[in-house]
Design an enzyme around this catalytic site. Sequence first.
Site, PDB file in Angstrom:
ATOM      1  N   ARG A  67      15.331 -85.503  15.478  1.00 43.24           N
ATOM      2  CA  ARG A  67      14.341 -85.133  16.498  1.00 43.24           C
ATOM      3  C   ARG A  67      12.855 -84.766  15.928  1.00 43.24           C
ATOM      4  NH1 ARG A  67      18.698 -80.486  18.792  1.00 43.24           N
ATOM      5  NH2 ARG A  67      19.652 -81.668  20.545  1.00 43.24           N
TER       6      ARG A  67
ATOM      7  N   GLU B 216      34.679 -82.411  23.969  1.00 46.35           N
ATOM      8  CA  GLU B 216      33.426 -83.353  24.517  1.00 46.35           C
ATOM      9  C   GLU B 216      34.074 -84.748  24.069  1.00 46.35           C
ATOM     10  OE1 GLU B 216      29.558 -80.264  23.448  1.00 46.35           O
ATOM     11  OE2 GLU B 216      30.055 -82.090  22.269  1.00 46.35           O
TER      12      GLU B 216
ATOM     13  N   LYS C  92      20.855 -89.752  24.130  1.00 46.24           N
ATOM     14  CA  LYS C  92      20.306 -89.524  25.353  1.00 46.24           C
ATOM     15  C   LYS C  92      19.347 -90.598  26.190  1.00 46.24           C
ATOM     16  CE  LYS C  92      20.351 -84.464  24.812  1.00 46.24           C
ATOM     17  NZ  LYS C  92      19.771 -83.057  24.696  1.00 46.24           N
TER      18      LYS C  92
ATOM     19  N   HIS D  36      22.244 -85.177  21.453  1.00 49.86           N
ATOM     20  CA  HIS D  36      23.349 -84.293  21.510  1.00 49.86           C
ATOM     21  C   HIS D  36      24.187 -84.434  20.510  1.00 49.86           C
ATOM     22  CE1 HIS D  36      26.269 -81.240  23.000  1.00 49.86           C
ATOM     23  NE2 HIS D  36      27.108 -82.129  22.633  1.00 49.86           N
TER      24      HIS D  36
ATOM     25  N   ASN E 288      14.852 -84.634  23.989  1.00 53.64           N
ATOM     26  CA  ASN E 288      15.104 -84.428  22.526  1.00 53.64           C
ATOM     27  C   ASN E 288      15.999 -85.369  21.860  1.00 53.64           C
ATOM     28  OD1 ASN E 288      17.276 -83.217  23.433  1.00 53.64           O
ATOM     29  ND2 ASN E 288      17.179 -81.133  22.515  1.00 53.64           N
TER      30      ASN E 288
ATOM     31  N   TYR F  68      27.517 -79.934  30.321  1.00 49.89           N
ATOM     32  CA  TYR F  68      26.561 -78.805  29.878  1.00 49.89           C
ATOM     33  C   TYR F  68      27.094 -77.311  30.629  1.00 49.89           C
ATOM     34  CZ  TYR F  68      23.530 -81.463  27.074  1.00 49.89           C
ATOM     35  OH  TYR F  68      22.783 -82.362  26.001  1.00 49.89           O
TER      36      TYR F  68
ATOM     37  N   THR G 217      16.555 -77.867  18.029  1.00 53.05           N
ATOM     38  CA  THR G 217      16.597 -78.432  19.390  1.00 53.05           C
ATOM     39  C   THR G 217      15.221 -79.037  20.079  1.00 53.05           C
ATOM     40  OG1 THR G 217      18.461 -76.714  20.032  1.00 53.05           O
ATOM     41  CG2 THR G 217      17.058 -77.744  21.892  1.00 53.05           C
TER      42      THR G 217
HETATM   43  N1  UDP Z   1      16.859 -77.666  26.807  1.00 56.63           N
HETATM   44  C1  UDP Z   1      15.730 -77.833  27.619  1.00 56.63           C
HETATM   45  N2  UDP Z   1      15.171 -76.706  27.599  1.00 56.63           N
HETATM   46  C2  UDP Z   1      15.220 -75.524  27.016  1.00 56.63           C
HETATM   47  C3  UDP Z   1      16.305 -75.412  26.160  1.00 56.63           C
HETATM   48  C4  UDP Z   1      17.257 -76.830  26.118  1.00 56.63           C
HETATM   49  O1  UDP Z   1      15.502 -78.823  28.374  1.00 56.63           O
HETATM   50  O2  UDP Z   1      14.432 -74.533  27.116  1.00 56.63           O
HETATM   51  C5  UDP Z   1      17.852 -78.976  26.867  1.00 56.63           C
HETATM   52  C6  UDP Z   1      17.712 -79.817  25.701  1.00 56.63           C
HETATM   53  O3  UDP Z   1      17.891 -81.090  26.084  1.00 56.63           O
HETATM   54  C7  UDP Z   1      18.710 -79.439  24.844  1.00 56.63           C
HETATM   55  C8  UDP Z   1      19.883 -79.120  26.115  1.00 56.63           C
HETATM   56  O4  UDP Z   1      19.094 -78.638  26.890  1.00 56.63           O
HETATM   57  O5  UDP Z   1      19.305 -80.576  23.843  1.00 56.63           O
HETATM   58  C9  UDP Z   1      21.001 -78.242  25.536  1.00 56.63           C
HETATM   59  O6  UDP Z   1      20.493 -77.162  24.935  1.00 56.63           O
HETATM   60  P1  UDP Z   1      20.946 -76.160  23.506  1.00 56.63           P
HETATM   61  O7  UDP Z   1      20.377 -74.891  23.520  1.00 56.63           O
HETATM   62  O8  UDP Z   1      22.658 -76.465  23.594  1.00 56.63           O
HETATM   63  O9  UDP Z   1      20.285 -77.215  22.530  1.00 56.63           O
HETATM   64  P2  UDP Z   1      20.933 -78.326  21.294  1.00 56.63           P
HETATM   65  O10 UDP Z   1      22.384 -77.839  21.177  1.00 56.63           O
HETATM   66  O11 UDP Z   1      20.987 -79.705  22.131  1.00 56.63           O
HETATM   67  O12 UDP Z   1      20.357 -78.430  20.180  1.00 56.63           O
HETATM   68 MG    MG Z   2      23.877 -77.053  22.353  1.00 53.51          MG
END
Ligand code: UDP
Ligand code: MG
Length: 156
Positions: A102, A126, A9, A115, A112, A49, A91
């Site tokens: 992370r 994707e 990212k 992805h 974070n 997203y 996450t």
């Molecule tokens: N995210 C955020 N706030 C939240 C949850 C998610 O900013 O409360 C962002 C974060 O960058 C995360 C992305 O949204 O990586 C996608 O969320 P997901 O739950 O799919 O997490 P991931 O699959 O990336 O672990």
């Molecule tokens: Mg996700």
Amino acid sequence: METTLIILKPDAVQRGFVGRIVTRFEEKGLQLVGLKLTTIAKTTAETHYAPHKERPFYPGLVRFMTSGPVVVVALKGVGAIAIARNLMGATFGSKAAPGTIRGDFGVSNAYNLIHGSDSPEAAEKELGLFFKKEELLDWTPVSQEWTYDMTGPKPE
Ligand code: UDP
Ligand code: MG
């Protein structure tokens, strides 16, 4: 063999962690089959997203993902999707375990760093969103027969 889509990212690129993060995957034994520095168009970020469209963090997330260069990576291996997710960690940077990407490189929950596709269906979608067919290379690493036991019917 499975292929997964990873995005380093904008925070990972801005903070200079591209090499170190890609190294984690290479060290593990996942194979690079696609890699490019690019910026994500707003419509592409929105599509990527889309499953989070109704969440409060969605507008900020789309803004973040389009705010600067990213590196998109395609990684291949047996169980590559789950292996990459494990290397990434939880996450939220504040909760991710030490030893994970992370967990080691960030403290933020939104910024974070990375992805990774979370299922074979997501990976296929994707990969198609971020790579043209000809950008995904079909090649065999010379190290493959020591990365896997290749003596049986399938890599172990
Ligand atoms: N995210 C955020 N706030 C939240 C949850 C998610 O900013 O409360 C962002 C974060 O960058 C995360 C992305 O949204 O990586 C996608 O969320 P997901 O739950 O799919 O997490 P991931 O699959 O990336 O672990
Ligand atoms: Mg996700």
